[in-house]
Design a protein around this motif. Structure first.
Motif, short mmCIF file in Angstrom:
data_model
loop_
_atom_site.label_atom_id
_atom_site.label_comp_id
_atom_site.label_asym_id
_atom_site.label_seq_id
_atom_site.Cartn_x
_atom_site.Cartn_y
_atom_site.Cartn_z
N ASP A 1 0.83 -1.20 0.00
CA ASP A 1 0.00 0.00 0.00
C ASP A 1 0.87 1.25 0.00
OD1 ASP A 1 -3.29 0.32 0.70
OD2 ASP A 1 -2.05 2.13 0.64
N TYR B 1 -12.25 8.33 6.82
CA TYR B 1 -13.36 8.45 7.77
C TYR B 1 -13.24 7.44 8.92
CZ TYR B 1 -15.49 4.73 4.83
OH TYR B 1 -15.74 3.58 4.14
N ASP C 1 -23.68 -0.70 7.04
CA ASP C 1 -24.09 -1.76 6.11
C ASP C 1 -23.03 -2.85 5.94
OD1 ASP C 1 -22.34 -0.13 4.75
OD2 ASP C 1 -23.57 0.14 2.98
N VAL D 1 3.12 0.81 -5.52
CA VAL D 1 3.60 -0.06 -6.60
C VAL D 1 3.65 0.74 -7.90
CG1 VAL D 1 3.03 -2.08 -8.01
CG2 VAL D 1 2.71 -2.14 -5.52
N ASP E 1 -13.37 -1.19 -5.13
CA ASP E 1 -13.78 0.01 -5.86
C ASP E 1 -13.16 0.14 -7.24
OD1 ASP E 1 -15.34 0.73 -3.74
OD2 ASP E 1 -14.42 2.71 -3.44
N ILE F 1 -18.36 -1.79 0.36
CA ILE F 1 -17.38 -2.69 0.96
C ILE F 1 -17.86 -4.13 0.84
CG2 ILE F 1 -16.24 -3.30 3.12
CD1 ILE F 1 -16.47 -0.25 3.84
C1 LIG Z 1 -16.86 9.27 3.59
C2 LIG Z 1 -17.07 7.88 3.04
C3 LIG Z 1 -18.03 7.07 3.62
C4 LIG Z 1 -18.24 5.77 3.13
N1 LIG Z 1 -19.20 4.98 3.72
C5 LIG Z 1 -19.38 3.70 3.28
C6 LIG Z 1 -20.38 2.86 3.87
O1 LIG Z 1 -21.11 3.27 4.78
N2 LIG Z 1 -20.51 1.58 3.39
C7 LIG Z 1 -19.74 1.10 2.35
O2 LIG Z 1 -19.88 -0.07 1.98
N3 LIG Z 1 -18.80 1.90 1.77
C8 LIG Z 1 -18.62 3.18 2.20
N4 LIG Z 1 -17.70 3.98 1.59
C9 LIG Z 1 -16.95 3.43 0.44
C10 LIG Z 1 -15.86 2.46 0.92
O3 LIG Z 1 -14.96 3.13 1.80
C11 LIG Z 1 -15.13 1.90 -0.29
O4 LIG Z 1 -16.05 1.18 -1.07
C12 LIG Z 1 -14.00 0.99 0.17
O5 LIG Z 1 -13.03 1.69 0.91
C13 LIG Z 1 -13.34 0.34 -1.05
O6 LIG Z 1 -12.34 -0.49 -0.56
P1 LIG Z 1 -11.08 -0.89 -1.47
O7 LIG Z 1 -10.24 -1.78 -0.59
O8 LIG Z 1 -11.58 -1.40 -2.77
O9 LIG Z 1 -10.34 0.48 -1.79
P2 LIG Z 1 -9.72 1.63 -0.83
O10 LIG Z 1 -10.36 1.66 0.49
O11 LIG Z 1 -9.76 2.86 -1.68
O12 LIG Z 1 -8.23 1.16 -0.66
C14 LIG Z 1 -7.36 1.10 -1.77
C15 LIG Z 1 -5.93 1.18 -1.28
O13 LIG Z 1 -5.06 0.95 -2.41
C16 LIG Z 1 -3.92 1.77 -2.27
N5 LIG Z 1 -3.27 1.97 -3.57
C17 LIG Z 1 -3.79 2.54 -4.70
N6 LIG Z 1 -2.88 2.51 -5.69
C18 LIG Z 1 -1.78 1.92 -5.18
C19 LIG Z 1 -0.50 1.60 -5.70
N7 LIG Z 1 -0.15 1.88 -6.99
N8 LIG Z 1 0.41 1.00 -4.89
C20 LIG Z 1 0.09 0.72 -3.59
N9 LIG Z 1 -1.10 1.00 -3.05
C21 LIG Z 1 -2.02 1.58 -3.84
C22 LIG Z 1 -4.47 3.07 -1.70
O14 LIG Z 1 -3.44 3.77 -1.02
C23 LIG Z 1 -5.56 2.55 -0.73
O15 LIG Z 1 -5.08 2.39 0.60
C24 LIG Z 1 -17.46 5.27 2.04
C25 LIG Z 1 -16.48 6.09 1.48
C26 LIG Z 1 -16.29 7.39 1.95
C27 LIG Z 1 -15.24 8.23 1.32
#
Ligand SMILES: Cc1cc2nc3c(=O)[nH]c(=O)nc-3n(C[C@H](O)[C@H](O)[C@H](O)COP(=O)(O)OP(=O)(O)OC[C@H]3O[C@@H](n4cnc5c(N)ncnc54)[C@H](O)[C@@H]3O)c2cc1C
Length: 338
Positions: A37, A50, A57, A90, A290, A301
């Motif tokens: 990461d 956050y 959910d 990365v 995402d 999530i």
């Molecule tokens: C204010 C807010 C409230 C939310 N509330 C909800 C909710 O109530 N319920 C819900 O289901 N979802 C909610 N979400 C959405 C939820 O947070 C996302 O769907 C979730 O975080 C997606 O998870 P992820 O692991 O796919 O990506 P992320 O959480 O975005 O994590 C991706 C990670 O990849 C890393 N990364 C990216 N590119 C690289 C690279 N090249 N090399 C190394 N690391 C890298 C980033 O640094 C990051 O840490 C909310 C979002 C926000 C902003």
């Protein structure tokens, strides 16, 4: 100097909630993982944007704070002894032998039989307002996220923006701040209707000041400490707001960064995947959470958790070729690594 290359079954790019759960799903199928990461701590958006907000959910948790969800996910992954490379963005992904090499900007290099991209919005960063000298205030009195709500106790806070983050934090900080001012270009907020209505009620009660229609114009202060935020209206008239801190919430810049150069089929800044397996257009590379796109995708999530399970099952034959995979419930086999 010879580069230290580590080997693993699956390299996961992104240690957000979905990347963390992928460690568990891969572990249950006897596959070891390394996680990269760019951020210094796991948790992705939950940890960085956050941490103190409740999520409602997540199945089985009627309410859980985002930071606690991350802790639970790390605990659930721990029996499989994932190797974390935190603070290592990365930059390179290339085919090597019958697998891949994943390399971080720091030079840390891992070879893996399959790659899972769980990179969320890509290497994300806040959209900065174009204000002279803003960098010198960042981290001291200008913040793009609230790590600890209590840091703002008694402060005069200017919040800029009209979306969910601006409105939610205005509502939350109104309880503890000395004074909360919300600067927005128009009277209508793009937040959830219920939150926008609460904001109006607090403004009517004098607990929040709405500075509308204004936009940020300049910062005043010295040595990183703000003393005032100057705002201007559409005809250029300025107003000076005495303030200790500024929280600009103009969303995230979703820059795919190096991921866009890895030869994967993209769908408007997301990686296009087969929804049955989360396989990308390049065999052996999967995308979940995402960053993954397919018809009907919900950026939640819980969708990412299901995608992690699909990807792990699709990866199994790449890591254990010729080994039959019998579908089993966790209640049947327990947690093998524990
Ligand atoms: C204010 C807010 C409230 C939310 N509330 C909800 C909710 O109530 N319920 C819900 O289901 N979802 C909610 N979400 C959405 C939820 O947070 C996302 O769907 C979730 O975080 C997606 O998870 P992820 O692991 O796919 O990506 P992320 O959480 O975005 O994590 C991706 C990670 O990849 C890393 N990364 C990216 N590119 C690289 C690279 N090249 N090399 C190394 N690391 C890298 C980033 O640094 C990051 O840490 C909310 C979002 C926000 C902003």
């Amino acid at each position: 100097m010879e580069q230290d290359i580590q080997r693993t079954d699956v390299a996961i790019i992104g240690a957000g909630p979905v990347g963390l759960f992928a460690v568990f799903e891969c572990g249950m199928l006897k596959m070891r993982c390394h996680l990269f990461d760019a951020l210094e701590a796991p948790g992705g958006q939950c940890a960085a944007l956050y941490p103190e907000k409740p999520i409602y959910d997540i199945p089985g948790y009627p309410r859980i704070d985002a930071a606690e969800l991350v802790e639970r996910l790390a605990e659930q992954a721990a029996p499989f002894e994932p190797v974390y490379h935190l603070g290592h963005p990365v930059t390179r992904l290339a085919a090597e032998g019958d697998g891949f090499v994943v390399e971080a900007a720091s030079g840390v290099c891992v070879t893996a039989k399959a790659v899972v991209i769980a990179a969320g919005a890509g290497a994300f960063g806040p959209n900065r307002p174009p204000l002279a000298d803003i960098e010198s205030y960042e981290g001291r009195s200008v913040f793009y996220l609230v790590r600890r709500r209590d840091d703002f106790r008694g402060k005069r806070i200017v919040i800029a923006g009209g979306g969910d983050s601006a409105v939610d934090w205005a509502l939350s900080l109104a309880d503890i701040a000395g004074h909360v001012m919300v600067v927005h270009r128009r009277a209508k907020f793009r937040a959830a209707p219920e939150s926008a209505a609460r904001l109006e009620r607090l403004a009517a009660a004098g607990r929040i000041e709405l500075v509308i229609p204004y936009q940020l114009h300049a910062l005043e202060g010295s040595a990183g400490q703000l003393s005032a935020v100057v705002v201007s209206d559409l005809s250029g008239h300025t107003r000076r707001l005495d303030a200790d801190c500024l929280l600009p919430f103009f969303g995230l810049a979703t820059d795919l960064g190096p991921l866009a150069r890895w030869g994967l089929a993209l769908d408007r800044h997301h990686i296009a995947v087969d929804p049955a397996s989360c396989a990308s257009s390049r065999p052996g590379i999967f995308a979940i959470g995402d960053i993954a796109s397919y018809p009907g995708k919900l950026k939640l999530i819980l969708s990412g958790f299901a995608e992690a399970a699909l990807a792990a099952h699709a990866i199994h034959p790449l890591v254990h070729p010729g080994e039959a995979l019998h579908f089993e419930y966790s209640t049947t086999k327990g947690v093998p690594g524990r």
